[in-house]
Write an enzyme that holds these catalytic residues in place. Structure first.
Site, PDB file in Angstrom:
ATOM      1  N   HIS A 115       0.855  -1.180   0.000  1.00 29.34           N
ATOM      2  CA  HIS A 115       0.000   0.000   0.000  1.00 29.34           C
ATOM      3  C   HIS A 115       0.897   1.238   0.000  1.00 29.34           C
ATOM      4  CE1 HIS A 115      -3.684   2.204   0.734  1.00 29.34           C
ATOM      5  NE2 HIS A 115      -3.066   2.901   1.662  1.00 29.34           N
ATOM      6  N   ASP A 123       0.603   5.201  -0.086  1.00 28.74           N
ATOM      7  CA  ASP A 123      -0.241   6.386  -0.079  1.00 28.74           C
ATOM      8  C   ASP A 123       0.344   7.382  -1.076  1.00 28.74           C
ATOM      9  OD1 ASP A 123      -2.177   5.571   1.781  1.00 28.74           O
ATOM     10  OD2 ASP A 123      -0.766   5.887   3.413  1.00 28.74           O
ATOM     11  N   ASP A 157      -7.947   1.076   2.167  1.00 31.73           N
ATOM     12  CA  ASP A 157      -7.611   2.035   3.229  1.00 31.73           C
ATOM     13  C   ASP A 157      -8.368   3.349   3.094  1.00 31.73           C
ATOM     14  OD1 ASP A 157      -6.243   3.115   5.413  1.00 31.73           O
ATOM     15  OD2 ASP A 157      -4.704   3.984   4.148  1.00 31.73           O
ATOM     16  N   HIS A 216      -6.888   9.280  -0.782  1.00 33.13           N
ATOM     17  CA  HIS A 216      -7.542   9.126   0.523  1.00 33.13           C
ATOM     18  C   HIS A 216      -6.795   9.695   1.735  1.00 33.13           C
ATOM     19  CE1 HIS A 216      -5.432   5.094   0.281  1.00 33.13           C
ATOM     20  NE2 HIS A 216      -5.064   5.488   1.484  1.00 33.13           N
TER      21      HIS A 216
HETATM   22 ZN    ZN Z   1      -3.605   4.652   2.718  1.00 30.80          ZN
END
Ligand code: ZN
Length: 1038
Positions: A264, A266, A376, A581
């Site tokens: 993951h 971001d 997420d 997000h």
């Molecule tokens: Zn995230």
């Protein structure tokens, strides 16, 4: 039994046996004589180490030609966000022939190894990656001397927070190079360590009641007995003892875990967008290295934007990724441009996330994604199932609802049904994580935690360091390989999202269905934090909408106008990126906020220019001014209904004046004279200082603080304000969450409510009436913030507007505005993407109460039979309705991860609209659009010209939201409509565009089978079910 046989069957004390094995593999104790101490053999320093530091993130080619100065292990570098490039000269001792040799690099900054001008290995100590494997068995023919470069970023896996992870970055942090050396890696020691780790975990975690626990423990104990750490020839016997346990198989009924590598990343969070580009490269190059040695490794990778970054910045790496995509190991998933926020983007924005994403995946890898992947994000809109289905996706993976503070979500595998009835197969990995490490504990948790036992016997495990990147490690893989089919542990197979969901689909007959939104009972502050980002998002959604409508009409009208397809794609991608997000929710650091606001400014600037160009082409003749100034006004309406509104326009003498005008549905009119309103607005100051404002539709009475003591519908005399209450009441709350500052507003904030009552400037009349009446006042808010509001009532307008400016300087406070209304209803209605939904106004159950702070788009409404009150807004998302009080959340002031969050000047507008009948019949939805999409007024010539409408609809239940050129088809237009009332309805879509052919298409603009629409006199006949979204491809005559 004779004493010589005793060693074979000693009484064993469980604790000492366990701890004995633990000490044998410990990295802390007894490393002088235990197995761990033998992991590495001889080492040697680089023959030379030099470095060069830069504040910029520069390409390799630029870096290596700089002047490097000598460096040493132990040196520090910085400050935060700078980059230090190292040149490392290595010479492997010839005596190491036949050995596995690693280049070991340890630092608290993230590193990338470059070799022969290509990135080859990401090095991140926090991500358990400190080695670059030079050779698995040194041969004489191999080069023993080589030069590597290491690009060291002065930030860690999670940025550079001072103290806690989410604290704002420390701008002065230094990063240390703590190790740089060549070392012999003893692979046989490593393998035995992994065996022992699994056996130890089985012994401990399966517990004392479990037979397998003891088998594992005794095997581990025996391994310590037979293993002489100084004599590798004893290792094979030890490994056989472990293999004997691992090869004892499960029964047929055992749960199967589908393990998939994941990382993951971001797209921006505690680091800026630019650093994410490098994070992607560091993480993914490491995955490629692992794939070279582990053909079974699969890796699910989301976010088209990140692929695009790597494609343009690391073409060599990207080519390798393409190879592994073709092999089916590196697997693009998700279908969206970024993993966006699941609540706040508009319906059209969500469509574009998929459209941009799926088209990218199709172009780059020859196929679209079949799973939506959003592990997420802070809640999931009830419109998503329909949008997924429209974009070729019927499967969804997330896990974030495991973060719920109050209620445990009852499923891990289920069908999720949206507001229109669309269903998607949904899986939450029961291990409640998207970044597992392949440990026994996680596998056991996955089985135990699964809430759909008996319904489904498969679940997913996503393994790999995440959030800041990192991804899988060899160690994770080696653990799971040992556990593939071992009695007592779930079966583990390396799998793909497609294979996994296919299995679930076969087993889906017993699955339950969850209807409506997947509301996250946490992070509810993210609907409000970083108000300027929220405003940028709403405004830019509007700008791109208007540019597309006007450009499409210009193309259809002129034939010579070029639709700005590539500029629009670029601007959309910026907007979509900012919907990531941690950006749109406002949970990012200040550097990211700065970038996000910069992107919004770019969209505004370019959007305004594109809009002007389209209007120029569409209405050029009308705009040609005679000398002497504008005599008329061209009024453009980008919404699909006729509007009569008060606008501000330029008079022939150059002054600004108000005019009441009518603009046709999605079209334009040239207006010379203002219309006369049936009733002018009156504004009257009463003796007690209160002011009344009326426009024939509504009548309002305001006190000196700008609060509504009365709000009546003139026709019915129906009062909206609850008895003895005041609406438009500001309230300030203490807002100190438990940890996630920018994210969370906690239930207990409601206990700290303080009405804002410090008057700075009492209400006074600023516009006396006629076409518009307005009044203004100022308040002190909190300790040092000020709020000035202009309350505006226009002729013929069914709502009253509150144009608000706040100088916000608070700390850990939450500002809301409240409307206590005379309406009794157990449910309030909130607008969401392409529709609306209801949430309770009471706190009966924990599920009701946990939604004390919710989100909405342009409007919310509380209605009883025959009457209701709606609150509209132009850039807010946080809301709540408890009992009869509608609250709009305005501003927060968290300090982490951005210490300056929201400390700024803010401007926003909201409105209150009492109405007879239902909100649908009263036109609340249309009014909220009108508030958000002002009419465009452009000075025009006085030449008479008939009004022109491009599109109109026969039913007010249907909204034509989007009009754009079809992707890659300049001769075709795509229009997107949705049913907004929650009704089954048939409507006619009329158009004055030269339509040759009309075909229903999906959200990816692919024509649907039997989608052909007959073109009739009245237009196209369209049938809708509640909240259905329809897209139509209109092929134009050239
Ligand atoms: Zn995230």
């Amino acid at each position: 039994m004779r004493s010589s046989e005793v060693g074979a069957a000693m009484l064993k004390h469980r604790r000492t046996a366990l701890e004995r094995v633990e000490k044998f593999v410990s990295a802390t104790y007894f490393t002088d004589c235990n197995l761990r101490g033998r992991l590495y053999g001889d080492s040697c320093a680089p023959t030379s180490l030099s470095c060069f530091q830069t504040p910029l993130r520069i390409p390799y080619s630029e870096a290596v030609v700089q002047e490097f100065r000598p460096a040493r292990v132990g040196d520090t570098f910085g400050p935060t966000w700078e980059t230090c490039w190292f040149r490392v000269e290595l010479s492997i001792p010839p005596a190491w022939a036949g050995q596995e040799v690693h280049f070991v690099w340890e630092s608290d900054g993230e590193g990338m190894v470059w070799r022969d001008a290509q990135p080859v290995q990401g090095l991140t100590k926090e991500g358990e990656k400190t080695s670059y494997i030079l050779t698995s068995s040194l041969k004489e023919t191999e080069p023993h001397s080589l030069t590597l470069y290491v690009e060291l970023a002065c930030n860690g896996l999670f940025g550079a927070g001072k103290g806690s992870m989410i604290a704002p970055p420390d701008p002065d942090r230094k990063f240390t190079l703590s190790k740089a050396e060549l070392v012999i890696f003893n692979r046989d020691v490593y393998e035995l360590l992994v065996d022992l780790e699994i056996l130890l975990d089985m012994a401990q975690l399966l517990g004392e009641e479990n037979q397998r626990s003891f088998q594992a423990l005794y095997a581990a104990n025996q391994i310590v007995n037979v293993c002489d750490v100084k004599d590798p020839s004893t290792f094979p016997a030890a490994r056989e003892l472990a293999a004997a346990i691992f090869s004892q198989r499960n029964g047929e009924s055992q749960h199967t875990i589908h393990a998939m590598g994941h990382c993951h990343i971001d797209s921006a969070w505690l680091w800026p967008y630019e650093e994410t580009i490098r994070k992607c490269a560091r993480s993914w190059v490491t995955v490629i290295r692992l794939m070279e040695h582990n053909p079974e490794l699969t890796f699910a990778c989301s976010q088209a934007q990140q692929f695009e970054w790597v494609r343009s910045w690391y073409p060599g790496l990207y080519a390798q990724i393409q190879d592994y995509v073709a092999k089916g190991q590196f697997i693009p998933v998700g279908g969206t441009w970024v993993e966006m926020d699941g609540n706040l983007p508009s319906g059209e924005s969500m469509v574009r996330q998929f459209l941009q994403g799926q088209r990218f995946f199709q172009q780059q890898f020859g196929q679209i994604c079949s799973e939506f992947w959003l592990p997420d994000t802070f809640g999931y809109s009830a419109q998503l199932p329909q949008l997924m289905c429209g974009c070729g996706i019927k499967r969804f993976l997330t896990q974030k609802l495991s973060w719920n503070l109050v209620n445990t979500f009852p499923h891990h595998t289920f069908f999720w049904e949206g507001i229109d009835g669309s269903r998607v197969l949904t899986h939450f990995p029961p291990g409640d994580s998207y970044g597992m490490h392949g440990r026994v504990e996680e596998m056991l948790k996955t089985v135990k935690n699964n809430r759909d036992k008996g319904r489904v016997n498969h679940s997913a495990v996503l393994f790999g360091f995440g959030d800041g990147g990192g991804g899988p490690t060899q160690n994770m893989l080696d653990r799971m390989k040992r556990m593939s089919d071992t009695d007592g542990l779930p079966r583990i197979q390396f799998s793909t999202p497609d294979h996994f969901f296919s299995v679930l689909e076969k087993e889906s007959s017993q699955l339950c269905t969850w209807v409506g939104e997947l509301f996250l009972e946490l992070h509810n502050g993210t609907y409000t934090t970083q108000a300027q980002i929220k405003k940028g998002n709403r405004e830019c959604e509007r700008i791109l909408h208007d540019v597309e409508v006007l450009s499409t009409l210009a193309v259809a009208q002129s034939g010579t106008f070029q639709y700005p397809a590539s500029q629009l794609q670029q601007l959309w991608r910026l907007l979509l990126l900012n919907q990531f997000h941690d950006v749109l929710p406002g949970s990012c650091i200040q550097l990211v906020v700065r970038d996000a606001l910069k992107y919004y400014a770019e969209i505004r600037r370019a959007g305004t220019r594109l809009q002007e160009e389209a209007v120029q082409s569409l209405c050029g003749e009308l705009l040609q001014l005679k000398s002497g100034g504008a005599e008329s006004t061209l009024v453009l309406n980008t919404l699909p209904w006729e509007r009569t509104e008060v606008i501000s326009r330029t008079e022939p003498d150059g002054t600004e004046a108000l005019a009441l005008v009518t603009a046709p549905s999605m079209g334009y009119a040239v207006v010379r004279e203002s219309l006369l309103p049936p009733q002018p607005v009156t504004v009257i100051k009463q003796e007690d200082g209160s002011i009344t404002m009326k426009n024939g539709l509504i009548a309002v009475c305001l006190d000196a603080m700008g609060r509504l003591t009365s709000l009546r519908l003139v026709n019915s005399e129906r009062e909206s304000v609850a008895d003895g209450c005041r609406a438009n009441q500001f309230a300030l709350f203490d807002d100190v969450p438990l940890y996630w500052d920018a994210w969370d507003v906690m239930d207990y904030h409601l206990e700290t409510r303080k009405p804002v009552t410090t008057l700075l400037k009492p209400l006074e009349i600023t516009l006396a009436g006629g076409l518009r009446g307005s009044t203004s006042f100022s308040l002190r808010v909190g300790e040092s913030s000020t709020l000035t509001q202009e309350i505006i009532l226009d002729a013929m307008c069914p709502y009253i507007c509150f144009k608000t400016q706040v100088d916000w300087k608070e700390s850990h406070k939450f500002l809301k505005v409240e409307f206590p209304v005379q309406v009794r209803s157990t449910n309030a209605t909130y607008e969401i993407q392409f529709g609306h939904l209801q949430r309770p106004t009471h706190w009966n159950t924990s599920w009701d109460w946990a939604r004390f702070e919710v989100w909405a788009h342009k409007w919310m409404d509380l209605s009883e039979h025959g009457f209701g009150v709606a609150v509209l807004n132009d850039c807010k998302y946080g809301a709540s309705a408890h009992r009869n009080i509608l609250s709009l959340s305005l501003l927060r002031a968290p300090k982490s991860p951005d210490a300056s969050a929201d400390i700024a000047h803010h401007q926003f507008t909201y409105a209150v609209m009492p109405h007879q009948g239902s909100f649908q019949d009263a036109g609340v939805i249309q009014c909220a659009y009108n508030l958000n999409f002002p009419l465009h007024a452009v000075p025009a010539s006085s030449a008479p010209s008939p009004a022109w409408s491009a599109f109109s609809l026969s039913s007010p239940a249907v909204v034509l939201e989007t009009v754009k050129q079809a992707e890659d088809r300049p001769e075709a237009v795509v229009v997107r409509l949705y049913e907004a009332h929650g009704s089954t309805v048939v409507t006619w879509l009329q158009t004055s565009l030269p339509v040759k052919e009309a075909v229903l298409c999906d959200l990816l603009e692919r024509p649907t089978a039997k989608g052909h629409l007959p073109l009739e006199q009245q237009g196209m006949k369209l049938s809708f079910t509640p909240f259905q979204v329809l897209s139509i491809l209109l092929v134009l005559r050239q």
